[in-house]
Design a protein around this motif. Sequence first.
Motif, PDB file in Angstrom:
ATOM      1  N   TRP A   1     -20.793  -8.946 -77.995  1.00 42.68           N
ATOM      2  CA  TRP A   1     -21.651 -10.128 -77.965  1.00 42.68           C
ATOM      3  C   TRP A   1     -21.006 -11.318 -77.263  1.00 42.68           C
ATOM      4  CZ3 TRP A   1     -25.182 -11.188 -82.701  1.00 42.68           C
ATOM      5  CH2 TRP A   1     -25.814 -10.004 -83.100  1.00 42.68           C
ATOM      6  N   ILE A   2     -19.701 -11.439 -77.373  1.00 42.01           N
ATOM      7  CA  ILE A   2     -19.064 -12.687 -76.928  1.00 42.01           C
ATOM      8  C   ILE A   2     -19.056 -12.886 -75.420  1.00 42.01           C
ATOM      9  CG2 ILE A   2     -17.668 -12.931 -79.010  1.00 42.01           C
ATOM     10  CD1 ILE A   2     -15.251 -12.010 -77.399  1.00 42.01           C
ATOM     11  N   ILE A   3     -19.317 -11.824 -74.654  1.00 39.00           N
ATOM     12  CA  ILE A   3     -19.345 -12.006 -73.200  1.00 39.00           C
ATOM     13  C   ILE A   3     -20.767 -11.972 -72.631  1.00 39.00           C
ATOM     14  CG2 ILE A   3     -16.989 -11.214 -72.816  1.00 39.00           C
ATOM     15  CD1 ILE A   3     -18.150  -8.477 -72.004  1.00 39.00           C
ATOM     16  N   VAL A   4     -21.764 -11.883 -73.506  1.00 37.87           N
ATOM     17  CA  VAL A   4     -23.157 -11.799 -73.041  1.00 37.87           C
ATOM     18  C   VAL A   4     -23.526 -12.991 -72.174  1.00 37.87           C
ATOM     19  CG1 VAL A   4     -25.568 -11.901 -73.805  1.00 37.87           C
ATOM     20  CG2 VAL A   4     -23.998 -10.242 -74.825  1.00 37.87           C
ATOM     21  N   SER A   5     -23.263 -14.208 -72.647  1.00 41.06           N
ATOM     22  CA  SER A   5     -23.672 -15.378 -71.861  1.00 41.06           C
ATOM     23  C   SER A   5     -22.890 -15.479 -70.555  1.00 41.06           C
ATOM     24  CB  SER A   5     -23.560 -16.660 -72.678  1.00 41.06           C
ATOM     25  OG  SER A   5     -22.222 -16.905 -73.016  1.00 41.06           O
ATOM     26  N   ALA A   6     -21.624 -15.115 -70.571  1.00 43.83           N
ATOM     27  CA  ALA A   6     -20.821 -15.185 -69.347  1.00 43.83           C
ATOM     28  C   ALA A   6     -21.314 -14.183 -68.299  1.00 43.83           C
ATOM     29  CB  ALA A   6     -19.351 -14.925 -69.669  1.00 43.83           C
ATOM     30  N   LEU A   7     -21.789 -13.035 -68.745  1.00 48.38           N
ATOM     31  CA  LEU A   7     -22.210 -11.991 -67.812  1.00 48.38           C
ATOM     32  C   LEU A   7     -23.666 -12.075 -67.383  1.00 48.38           C
ATOM     33  CD1 LEU A   7     -20.488  -8.871 -69.433  1.00 48.38           C
ATOM     34  CD2 LEU A   7     -19.776 -10.100 -67.362  1.00 48.38           C
ATOM     35  N   PHE A   8     -24.549 -12.486 -68.307  1.00 46.78           N
ATOM     36  CA  PHE A   8     -25.970 -12.289 -68.065  1.00 46.78           C
ATOM     37  C   PHE A   8     -26.844 -13.541 -68.213  1.00 46.78           C
ATOM     38  CE2 PHE A   8     -24.263  -8.337 -70.071  1.00 46.78           C
ATOM     39  CZ  PHE A   8     -24.282  -7.536 -68.953  1.00 46.78           C
ATOM     40  N   ASN A   9     -26.261 -14.713 -68.414  1.00 48.44           N
ATOM     41  CA  ASN A   9     -27.075 -15.901 -68.677  1.00 48.44           C
ATOM     42  C   ASN A   9     -28.067 -16.183 -67.565  1.00 48.44           C
ATOM     43  OD1 ASN A   9     -26.981 -17.112 -71.115  1.00 48.44           O
ATOM     44  ND2 ASN A   9     -25.718 -18.832 -70.484  1.00 48.44           N
ATOM     45  N   PRO A  10     -29.276 -16.669 -67.882  1.00 48.27           N
ATOM     46  CA  PRO A  10     -29.779 -16.920 -69.229  1.00 48.27           C
ATOM     47  C   PRO A  10     -30.089 -15.599 -69.926  1.00 48.27           C
ATOM     48  CG  PRO A  10     -31.525 -17.277 -67.647  1.00 48.27           C
ATOM     49  CD  PRO A  10     -30.281 -16.968 -66.860  1.00 48.27           C
ATOM     50  N   ALA A  11     -29.630 -15.461 -71.168  1.00 42.14           N
ATOM     51  CA  ALA A  11     -29.766 -14.181 -71.849  1.00 42.14           C
ATOM     52  C   ALA A  11     -29.643 -14.360 -73.356  1.00 42.14           C
ATOM     53  CB  ALA A  11     -28.690 -13.218 -71.366  1.00 42.14           C
ATOM     54  N   TYR A  12     -30.092 -13.326 -74.058  1.00 46.54           N
ATOM     55  CA  TYR A  12     -29.901 -13.279 -75.504  1.00 46.54           C
ATOM     56  C   TYR A  12     -29.755 -11.836 -75.954  1.00 46.54           C
ATOM     57  CZ  TYR A  12     -34.974 -12.312 -75.754  1.00 46.54           C
ATOM     58  OH  TYR A  12     -36.238 -11.782 -75.595  1.00 46.54           O
ATOM     59  N   VAL A  13     -29.112 -11.672 -77.091  1.00 47.43           N
ATOM     60  CA  VAL A  13     -29.000 -10.368 -77.725  1.00 47.43           C
ATOM     61  C   VAL A  13     -30.341 -10.101 -78.395  1.00 47.43           C
ATOM     62  CG1 VAL A  13     -27.833  -9.053 -79.542  1.00 47.43           C
ATOM     63  CG2 VAL A  13     -26.509 -10.612 -78.075  1.00 47.43           C
ATOM     64  N   GLY A  14     -30.892  -8.912 -78.178  1.00 43.76           N
ATOM     65  CA  GLY A  14     -32.216  -8.627 -78.732  1.00 43.76           C
ATOM     66  C   GLY A  14     -32.426  -7.148 -78.976  1.00 43.76           C
ATOM     67  N   GLY A  15     -33.707  -6.753 -79.022  1.00 45.25           N
ATOM     68  CA  GLY A  15     -34.085  -5.360 -79.194  1.00 45.25           C
ATOM     69  C   GLY A  15     -33.480  -4.738 -80.434  1.00 45.25           C
ATOM     70  N   LYS A  16     -33.071  -3.476 -80.298  1.00 47.87           N
ATOM     71  CA  LYS A  16     -32.544  -2.746 -81.448  1.00 47.87           C
ATOM     72  C   LYS A  16     -31.256  -3.371 -81.978  1.00 47.87           C
ATOM     73  CE  LYS A  16     -30.366   0.646 -78.432  1.00 47.87           C
ATOM     74  NZ  LYS A  16     -30.459   1.985 -77.882  1.00 47.87           N
ATOM     75  N   THR A  17     -30.495  -4.062 -81.120  1.00 50.92           N
ATOM     76  CA  THR A  17     -29.284  -4.733 -81.588  1.00 50.92           C
ATOM     77  C   THR A  17     -29.631  -5.839 -82.579  1.00 50.92           C
ATOM     78  OG1 THR A  17     -28.270  -4.282 -79.432  1.00 50.92           O
ATOM     79  CG2 THR A  17     -27.178  -5.900 -80.836  1.00 50.92           C
ATOM     80  N   ALA A  18     -30.689  -6.584 -82.299  1.00 43.57           N
ATOM     81  CA  ALA A  18     -31.108  -7.651 -83.206  1.00 43.57           C
ATOM     82  C   ALA A  18     -31.680  -7.102 -84.511  1.00 43.57           C
ATOM     83  CB  ALA A  18     -32.125  -8.557 -82.511  1.00 43.57           C
TER      84      ALA A  18
END
Length: 190
Positions: A5-22
């Motif tokens: 989770w901690i690199i999501v914004s650095a890699l994919f912004n604008p982005a959020y954790v979602g789907g089955k992970t959420a």
Amino acid sequence: MDDPWIIVSALFNPAYVGGKTATVYWDLTEQIFLDTVVITGRPVRLKYQKRLGLPYTLKYIHPDKIFGLEYVWHENMKIAISDLHRTILDLLDEPAFGGGIHHVMDCFAEYLRHECRNDEKLISYAERLGNGAIFKRLGFLAERESDSTYLIDACRQRMTKGNAKLEPTMPSPRLVTRWRLWIPRESELQ
């Protein structure tokens, strides 16, 4: 790197954790998934990617459709995650990102029992997303799983023309005309 989770914004912004992970975060399931689902406003070429040895499943949406988020702390990093209602709608928008329709159905049943359930917010978010298939899937599942006349009626009033599939990846030989929804055999929905 232990926490994907901690690199999501650095890699994919604008982005959020979602789907089955959420769904795991919101206690809608106890199932464990190896990949992290990321919904991003950045166009992606590959749906499945490994970054720093960590597996991600990515879905592009228009940046204007990024809403309904909460922020949580992971290892001193503020991370965007879909809120409970947006999580359900993301699953209904594309069941594959929710682990398939069987898992989506189980998560929706948990949502109906969740202390933070809010059908009005769910409908409001669905209107903002503007995907008619969501109302068809939501109405169909609400009719099967609950006695919420508000949710069923709200979905019926917002149905669009044309037919959709409950689970786009499965053969769906039966049309439920009141929901304009092609569904798999009943035995496959158990």
